[in-house]
Write an enzyme that holds these catalytic residues in place. Structure first.
Site, short mmCIF file in Angstrom:
data_model
loop_
_atom_site.label_atom_id
_atom_site.label_comp_id
_atom_site.label_asym_id
_atom_site.label_seq_id
_atom_site.Cartn_x
_atom_site.Cartn_y
_atom_site.Cartn_z
N CYS A 120 -13.66 51.44 -42.58
CA CYS A 120 -15.05 51.30 -41.86
C CYS A 120 -15.96 50.60 -42.83
CB CYS A 120 -15.72 52.50 -41.19
SG CYS A 120 -16.02 53.97 -42.40
N HIS A 152 -18.62 57.81 -41.70
CA HIS A 152 -18.18 56.74 -40.64
C HIS A 152 -19.26 55.77 -40.55
CE1 HIS A 152 -15.43 54.20 -38.40
NE2 HIS A 152 -16.26 54.28 -37.17
N HIS A 208 -16.78 48.72 -35.27
CA HIS A 208 -16.12 49.55 -36.23
C HIS A 208 -14.52 49.35 -36.70
CE1 HIS A 208 -14.90 53.02 -33.91
NE2 HIS A 208 -15.42 52.05 -33.02
#
Length: 199
Positions: free
Chosen positions: A104, A157, A169
């Site tokens: 990510c 994240h 993402h």
């Protein structure tokens, strides 16, 4: 039977001529002005991939809306949308940030470098420390969205907000994709949004 084939060929020829215009050769030195078309021009290649050049912004934004699954305001940065689109489908690979695989934060750092020429910190936690925090209802396209698994837990994240509650993402279960902040998982784990200074 032969006439039916000829009629079909003639109809097909007329249909194709509608989409593919031919500019006659000219001996004058006057510049030839390209005619607008509803179809994108895929003649440009920047890094080996076709980069469409659209006749107008409306066609371009319609293309991005369809491909990304995001309702747009038609004011978003088209370079950002094109770059995200180019990364879609890249598999997840922890610790990497290439088209062969990315995690990510690797995805976010590469997009910001390609679109804005900005080098971000490599981890989602470091990114969070270096952005201007913004309220969820004030997010703008290009803002970063951060997630954690509960109060007191570390950020794990990060993604890039696009619009319409959608963000891009790299997820462990599917690689680079567009997801919705309204999905139960992301709604539950959303922590904060942050804006990167672009100048």
């Amino acid at each position: 039977m032969n006439n039916r084939i000829l009629y079909c060929l003639a109809a097909a020829s007329m249909a194709l001529s509608f989409f593919f215009e031919h500019t006659p050769e000219t001996s004058t030195s006057a510049p030839i002005i390209a005619q607008a078309s509803l179809l994108p021009d895929f003649s440009g290649f920047a890094d080996g991939t076709a980069l469409p050049v659209f006749a107008n912004d409306s066609v371009a934004y319609a293309h991005y809306e369809q491909k990304l699954g995001v309702a747009l305001d038609h004011t978003e940065d088209k370079d950002l949308l094109e770059t995200v689109l180019d990364w879609l489908g890249t598999p997840y690979r922890y610790g990497s940030n290439s088209k062969r695989g990315t995690d990510c934060s690797g995805f976010v750092t590469r997009v910001f470098k390609e679109v804005y020429g900005i080098t971000l910190q490599r981890s989602s936690r470091s990114m969070f420390q270096n952005v201007k925090h913004v309220a969820k209802d004030e997010m703008q396209p290009g803002d970063l969205v951060f997630f954690r698994r509960g109060p007191g837990q570390p950020i794990y994240h990060v993604g890039i907000y696009l619009n319409d509650s959608k963000f891009a993402h790299s997820a462990t279960n599917g690689g680079v994709m567009v997801s919705s902040l309204k999905q139960a998982y992301y709604q539950r784990n959303f922590y904060a949004a942050g804006r990167v200074a672009l100048n």
